[in-house]
Write an enzyme that holds these catalytic residues in place. Structure first.
Site, PDB file in Angstrom:
ATOM      1  N   CYS A   3       0.861  -1.193   0.000  1.00 16.56           N
ATOM      2  CA  CYS A   3       0.000   0.000   0.000  1.00 16.56           C
ATOM      3  C   CYS A   3       0.892   1.235   0.000  1.00 16.56           C
ATOM      4  O   CYS A   3       1.627   1.483   0.969  1.00 16.56           O
ATOM      5  CB  CYS A   3      -0.919   0.011   1.216  1.00 16.56           C
ATOM      6  N   CYS A  11      -1.687   7.202   5.373  1.00 15.00           N
ATOM      7  CA  CYS A  11      -2.783   6.498   6.046  1.00 15.00           C
ATOM      8  C   CYS A  11      -2.205   5.352   6.860  1.00 15.00           C
ATOM      9  O   CYS A  11      -1.432   4.541   6.325  1.00 15.00           O
ATOM     10  CB  CYS A  11      -3.786   5.964   5.016  1.00 15.00           C
ATOM     11  N   GLU A 261     -33.884  -6.429  17.289  1.00 13.01           N
ATOM     12  CA  GLU A 261     -32.828  -5.462  16.969  1.00 13.01           C
ATOM     13  C   GLU A 261     -33.343  -4.056  17.250  1.00 13.01           C
ATOM     14  O   GLU A 261     -34.502  -3.746  16.967  1.00 13.01           O
ATOM     15  CB  GLU A 261     -32.437  -5.612  15.492  1.00 13.01           C
ATOM     16  N   CYS A 332     -17.013  -9.305  18.610  1.00 18.44           N
ATOM     17  CA  CYS A 332     -15.886  -8.608  17.999  1.00 18.44           C
ATOM     18  C   CYS A 332     -14.923  -8.093  19.059  1.00 18.44           C
ATOM     19  O   CYS A 332     -13.988  -7.346  18.753  1.00 18.44           O
ATOM     20  CB  CYS A 332     -16.383  -7.446  17.128  1.00 18.44           C
TER      21      CYS A 332
END
Length: 373
Positions: A3, A11, A261, A332
């Site tokens: 990259c 970045c 939800e 997560c």
């Protein structure tokens, strides 16, 4: 993955990029295993690895620069725009849309928003690509002032991008770096972007959350369906169900599957999909914890897919004392996962798998099956 933005220091979002991908996955799994070490009987499947590049299905681009020369990407430390339209994380079908979208900003005279000066209209450009290459485009604006110009030039954009299926405006008037607001204005007759995963055609509405790595999301749902089918529960809940990914993949004849939800937009997406599929899964909008605690009894299986904060002490305590035989926990954040598991000692984790949902970063998804006893 090479990259040039990372190499030049423009970045650093992929802050693990200098590590080989195999080492990244090993480090992630080692960290998760250490957090779940209090459950030594836990059996681990082989990690699910992602492609190194071209895996993102969504671009969240800050719009900077000027009407004549818009910049799509991020802001550097000084508040200047960094063009990331050629970021290697984007697949070709997504990257090819950026040039027409940049020209559209100029044609519709959409002034990029300057956070420091507090002027301008266009804050973000959000673009999602489906597995078949169709697109959803959302312009995040401070107001509806550019609406007429956007409608005027939209036919030009549709001619340039025939794969554009859904277009909308999101209105976010606050002078803050908040991604989007509550108000959404649809510009197309079609309201949903189909995201087909293993024969389940999920319908994604503009404000619905969806995992940014389609292939790994499909692997996550496949593994969940395999474990649920082995358990063969007659009743199940999908809490924090989002657009219904787990419920719709795990639903089966003779199995009552209900999803809950907080996002009404996501629930509408799930209902649309269930209707099209003729699925037995049902959905409703509500707070997952409050809804569960208000029920007279639990089903045989509960699927939970909470945000990073985890399910929290109330829901964990309720599950611990419930009659649910099994819990499928998609996380997560293994820190909050371990905390929640400790609060449910009667539900023992028996199987787990790490999925590399976010290569080149410390982030991941881990799916854990808990059984009572």
């Amino acid at each position: 993955m090479d990259c040039h933005h990372f190499a030049a220091g423009r970045c650093r979002s992929c802050n693990w990029l200098e590590q080989p991908v195999a080492d990244q996955v090993t480090a992630k799994e080692r960290g998760v295993r250490e957090l779940l070490a209090p459950w030594p009987e836990l059996s681990w499947l082989e990690p699910v690895r992602s492609r190194e590049a071209g895996f993102r299905n969504k671009a969240k681009l800050v719009v900077s620069g000027s009407i004549e020369a818009p910049v799509l990407g991020i802001l550097d430390g000084a508040g200047h725009g960094v063009d990331l339209s050629d970021c290697p994380l984007y697949p070709a079908a997504l990257a090819a849309a950026f040039a027409p979208l940049t020209e559209f900003i100029t044609r519709a005279a959409l002034a990029p928003y300057d956070l420091m000066a507090r002027r301008g209209e266009l804050k973000y450009l959000l673009v999602t690509v489906s597995p078949t290459g169709e697109l959803m485009v959302r312009w995040v604006l401070r107001s509806t002032e550019p609406l007429a110009r956007i409608k005027k030039h939209l036919p030009w954009l549709q001619a340039q991008l025939p794969q554009l299926r859904v277009a909308s405006l999101n209105i976010q008037p606050e002078h803050k770096a908040i991604l989007e607001g509550e108000r959404e204005i649809l510009l197309t007759e079609v309201e949903t972007l189909p995201m087909e995963l293993d024969g389940v055609r999920l319908q994604l509405r503009p404000q619905s959350f969806f995992q940014t790595n389609t292939e790994i999301a499909a692997a996550l749902y496949r593994q969940a369906r395999s474990w649920v089918d082995d358990l063969a529960p007659s009743s199940a809940w999908d809490l924090y169900c989002g657009v219904g990914g787990f419920a719709l993949h795990c639903a089966a004849p003779g199995r009552v599957m209900h999803g809950v939800e907080i996002s009404a937009e996501a629930v509408q997406s799930a209902i649309t999909t269930a209707t099209e599929l003729g699925s037995v899964a049902t959905f409703e909008a509500g707070d997952a914890t409050a809804w569960a605690l208000a029920q007279p009894a639990a089903p045989e299986l509960v699927v939970v897919n909470p945000p990073r904060r985890g399910i929290g002490p109330e829901l964990a305590a309720w599950l611990e004392t419930s009659v649910a035989d099994a819990v499928l926990y998609s996380s997560c954040n293994a820190v909050t996962l371990a905390r929640d598991l400790a609060a449910m000692p009667s539900l023992r984790p028996v199987k787990a798998v790490l999925l590399d949902m976010f290569p080149h970063t410390a982030h991941y998804e881990v799916l854990t099956l808990l059984r009572r006893g």
